[in-house]
Design an enzyme around this catalytic site. Structure first.
Site, PDB file in Angstrom:
ATOM      1  N   GLY A 276      -3.934   0.450 -21.825  1.00  0.00           N
ATOM      2  CA  GLY A 276      -4.559  -1.498 -21.111  1.00  0.00           C
ATOM      3  C   GLY A 276      -5.364  -2.066 -22.236  1.00  0.00           C
TER       4      GLY A 276
ATOM      5  N   ASP B 256     -11.147   3.373 -10.383  1.00  0.00           N
ATOM      6  CA  ASP B 256      -9.521   3.554 -11.041  1.00  0.00           C
ATOM      7  C   ASP B 256      -9.310   5.072 -11.260  1.00  0.00           C
ATOM      8  OD1 ASP B 256      -7.012   2.731 -11.395  1.00  0.00           O
ATOM      9  OD2 ASP B 256      -7.996   2.815 -13.538  1.00  0.00           O
TER      10      ASP B 256
END
Length: 308
Positions: free
Chosen positions: A25, A133
């Site tokens: 990302g 994450d």
């Protein structure tokens, strides 16, 4: 960002980008040659230079956890419109690759990988950080054609200090759907137990081969006592520390691991012409870094709530 068809670019007179090995990302990940040290490294190249991305980029660069089962940034550089983070190069892909190719792992191998993950998370939490994450794609593997696999926890782009409001947007969720603890998905402040919930999801994926969206009841399995304690919805009842989870894991009667081989997924580094500065000063690199420092300083002021 230099396309793969062009000659390798040298960033800040130091990192020669060789070939792209991943994307995320925040930008792309490249294998690079560090002309200062003579070693190959992984370099993350920032995509669009928005203030929010720069803030995340600087935050990730600040992660300095040194541990055999953690791979964190160890330097940064800038030139023109390129901003990069440098870190150790891990060539065996990720646990996500292993699961995609081999399906469910045997209980022994899953236990080895979970032990290494918990050791790495223990070091991260001891440094006062929450990863936020934890998922198979961020569990990197050293290339080990023979012997036990070697896991490295990576990608600290959304890591945050424990229970720090400056790094949390309420009611927004920060993490990856399916791996986030229920309270994390509702925007709770960062706590280590949220990472442990994600470990439970990862463990269940290792032994079933199913992504979180397809996971249901925990099956009868040697690792079930650990998974049950990690996937508790109430954080007050969940295992609170990586050390507690590690102690429980080590008490389980697991079979000997089969240890599937982990290949070198990158292969030989591309042969690129090396350049040196001949001992001169890299003024372009220094000017670019100096320019970036001003931008970063502004981002940090916004991030930390300071006013000029």
């Amino acid at each position: 960002m230099p396309p793969a068809s062009r000659a390798p670019a040298v960033v800040a007179g130091r990192y020669r980008l060789l070939d792209q090995v991943g994307a995320g990302g925040m930008g792309s990940v490249w294998r690079a040659y560090d002309e200062r040290t003579g070693h190959h490294v992984a370099v993350k190249v920032l995509g669009q230079h928005s203030a929010a991305l720069l803030a995340r980029f600087v935050r990730e660069q600040a992660i300095r956890v040194r541990h055999p089962h953690v791979v964190a940034p160890h330097g940064w550089a800038a030139e023109d419109d390129l901003v990069v983070l440098a870190m150790e190069l891990v060539t065996g892909g990720s646990v996500a690759d292993l699961l995609r190719e081999r399906g469910p792992l045997d209980a022994g191998t899953a236990g080895v990988l979970l032990e290494q993950l918990l050791l790495g998370l223990g070091a991260v939490h001891a440094a006062g950080l929450v990863h936020r994450d934890v998922k198979p794609a961020n569990l990197l593997l050293e290339a080990t054609p023979h012997g036990a696999p070697h896991l490295r926890l990576g990608d600290f782009g959304v890591a945050a200090p424990v229970a720090d409001r400056r790094f949390t947007t309420v009611p927004g969720a920060i993490g990856t759907d399916g791996y986030m603890a229920p309270e994390q998905a509702h925007g709770a402040l960062p706590e280590p137990s949220q990472d442990l919930y994600a470990v439970g999801r990862v463990a269940l994926e290792m032994v079933t081969g199913l992504r979180p969206s397809r996971q249901h009841d925990v099956p009868s399995h040697p690792l079930r006592p650990l998974v049950d304690r990690l996937l508790v919805a109430d954080p007050a009842q969940r295992l609170a520390t990586a050390d507690a989870a590690l102690r429980l894991l080590r008490r389980l009667d697991l079979p000997e691991p089969l240890c599937p081989p982990v290949p070198d997924r990158l292969g030989p580094a591309p042969r690129g012409r090396r350049t040196t500065s001949g001992g001169g000063v890299d003024w372009l690199g220094w000017l670019a870094v100096a320019g970036l420092v001003g931008v970063v300083a502004g981002c940090l002021c916004l991030l930390l709530g300071w006013s000029p």
